[in-house]
Design a protein around this motif. Structure first.
Motif, mmCIF file in Angstrom:
data_model
loop_
_atom_site.group_PDB
_atom_site.id
_atom_site.type_symbol
_atom_site.label_atom_id
_atom_site.label_comp_id
_atom_site.label_asym_id
_atom_site.label_seq_id
_atom_site.Cartn_x
_atom_site.Cartn_y
_atom_site.Cartn_z
ATOM 1 N N LEU A 150 1.010 -1.331 -0.030
ATOM 2 C CA LEU A 150 0.060 0.081 -0.052
ATOM 3 C C LEU A 150 0.895 1.247 0.196
ATOM 4 O O LEU A 150 0.321 2.322 0.159
ATOM 5 C CB LEU A 150 -0.973 0.035 1.213
ATOM 6 N N GLY A 151 2.072 1.144 -0.185
ATOM 7 C CA GLY A 151 2.940 2.392 -0.226
ATOM 8 C C GLY A 151 3.602 2.656 0.774
ATOM 9 O O GLY A 151 4.448 3.810 0.882
ATOM 10 N N PHE A 152 3.532 1.991 2.149
ATOM 11 C CA PHE A 152 4.441 2.411 3.110
ATOM 12 C C PHE A 152 5.970 1.982 3.094
ATOM 13 O O PHE A 152 6.246 0.851 2.484
ATOM 14 C CB PHE A 152 3.818 1.683 4.395
ATOM 15 N N LYS A 153 6.618 2.939 3.734
ATOM 16 C CA LYS A 153 7.944 2.471 3.650
ATOM 17 C C LYS A 153 8.593 2.338 5.085
ATOM 18 O O LYS A 153 8.146 3.344 5.884
ATOM 19 C CB LYS A 153 8.854 3.564 2.556
ATOM 20 N N ASP A 154 9.755 1.466 5.199
ATOM 21 C CA ASP A 154 10.458 1.624 6.578
ATOM 22 C C ASP A 154 10.918 3.172 6.898
ATOM 23 O O ASP A 154 11.599 3.665 5.775
ATOM 24 C CB ASP A 154 11.668 0.778 6.534
ATOM 25 N N ASN A 155 10.497 3.685 8.037
ATOM 26 C CA ASN A 155 11.128 5.043 8.306
ATOM 27 C C ASN A 155 12.332 4.800 9.224
ATOM 28 O O ASN A 155 13.281 5.198 9.004
ATOM 29 C CB ASN A 155 9.869 5.764 9.069
ATOM 30 N N GLU A 165 7.255 -8.145 25.545
ATOM 31 C CA GLU A 165 8.017 -8.970 24.692
ATOM 32 C C GLU A 165 9.295 -8.671 24.394
ATOM 33 O O GLU A 165 10.111 -9.171 23.544
ATOM 34 C CB GLU A 165 6.947 -9.317 23.162
ATOM 35 N N GLN A 166 9.898 -7.285 24.789
ATOM 36 C CA GLN A 166 11.009 -6.702 24.371
ATOM 37 C C GLN A 166 11.498 -6.688 22.848
ATOM 38 O O GLN A 166 12.413 -7.365 22.377
ATOM 39 C CB GLN A 166 12.278 -7.475 25.388
ATOM 40 N N ALA A 167 10.383 -6.647 22.194
ATOM 41 C CA ALA A 167 10.652 -6.815 20.483
ATOM 42 C C ALA A 167 10.439 -5.230 20.020
ATOM 43 O O ALA A 167 9.908 -4.312 20.443
ATOM 44 C CB ALA A 167 9.362 -7.414 19.916
ATOM 45 N N ASP A 168 11.182 -5.129 18.927
ATOM 46 C CA ASP A 168 11.342 -3.601 18.338
ATOM 47 C C ASP A 168 10.150 -3.717 17.392
ATOM 48 O O ASP A 168 9.485 -4.588 16.795
ATOM 49 C CB ASP A 168 12.677 -3.988 17.421
ATOM 50 N N ALA A 169 9.918 -2.658 17.062
ATOM 51 C CA ALA A 169 8.962 -2.082 16.111
ATOM 52 C C ALA A 169 9.673 -1.176 14.882
ATOM 53 O O ALA A 169 10.604 -0.627 14.832
ATOM 54 C CB ALA A 169 7.980 -1.129 16.475
ATOM 55 N N VAL A 170 8.918 -1.468 13.663
ATOM 56 C CA VAL A 170 9.419 -0.952 12.492
ATOM 57 C C VAL A 170 8.391 0.201 12.304
ATOM 58 O O VAL A 170 7.349 -0.031 12.117
ATOM 59 C CB VAL A 170 9.474 -1.532 11.187
ATOM 60 N N ASN A 171 8.751 1.560 12.446
ATOM 61 C CA ASN A 171 7.863 2.718 12.209
ATOM 62 C C ASN A 171 7.974 2.940 10.656
ATOM 63 O O ASN A 171 8.963 3.099 10.062
ATOM 64 C CB ASN A 171 8.443 4.058 12.710
ATOM 65 N N MET A 172 6.713 2.919 10.169
ATOM 66 C CA MET A 172 6.586 2.935 8.591
ATOM 67 C C MET A 172 5.831 4.009 8.298
ATOM 68 O O MET A 172 4.884 4.494 9.017
ATOM 69 C CB MET A 172 6.032 1.605 7.922
#
Length: 185
Positions: A150-155, A165-172
């Motif tokens: 849908l056009g989102f890109k990793d930021n 969960e000590q998990a990372d997130a990708v801001n898009m």
């Protein structure tokens, strides 16, 4: 550029009105409507199913978000009496931010999540947003694939965004331009 400054100094009132309707996808009929407090029990149940028994957002979080009528919109998707998906978006400073999205595992890959995201993108455009953002777990490759479609890109990466969960997130990020709108339609 002038339009951006004009909207900054003279903000347009946010219009998140939404009329319920029925949708047909892959020969199935779904009801799409604004979420309300009456949906919270179903939202929590769906979260448990999607997030392997956990509820990242508790009753209080949903109740609090559903009260923010001025700048937030939450939609639910039902098939009969079964909640099969939901999405939430908050409008802030010419940005639409997807706060939460989930689709029941047995209903995934049927176009429901894509429909919900496209609906929120159009709602953000209607409200003069210049971009959309969201966070997604760094290991949730299926969701990332949909967002990229849908056009989102990793930021950038938000380290330990999901604390328990000590998990990372990708801001898009997705830029909302007139040219892009023409290409999507």
């Amino acid at each position: 550029m002038l339009r951006k400054f004009s909207l900054f100094f003279h903000p347009v009132e946010i219009d998140l009105s939404f009329s319920p309707f029925a949708l047909r996808l892959e020969n199935e009929t779904y009801q799409i409507m604004k979420a309300s407090d009456e949906n919270i029990a179903d939202l929590l149940k769906l979260e448990q199913e999607v997030y392997f028994g956990r509820t990242p957002w508790g009753r209080f979080s949903f109740k609090s978000e559903l009260k923010k009528h001025a700048n937030s919109l939450y939609l639910v998707v039902y098939q009969g009496s079964t909640l099969v998906g939901f999405v939430g978006m908050r409008m802030q400073a010419q940005e639409g931010h997807i706060t939460n999205i989930a689709v029941k595992p047995s209903f995934q890959r049927r176009g429901i999540g894509e429909f919900l995201l496209r609906t929120m993108i159009e709602m953000a455009r209607k409200n003069h947003a210049v971009q959309m953002t969201l966070e997604v777990r760094s290991d949730n490759y299926n969701a990332q694939s949909l967002y990229r479609k849908l056009g989102f890109k990793d930021n950038f990466i938000r380290k330990n965004y999901y604390i328990t969960e000590q998990a990372d997130a990708v801001n898009m990020l997705k830029k909302l331009t007139d040219k892009e709108q023409e290409e999507v339609n």
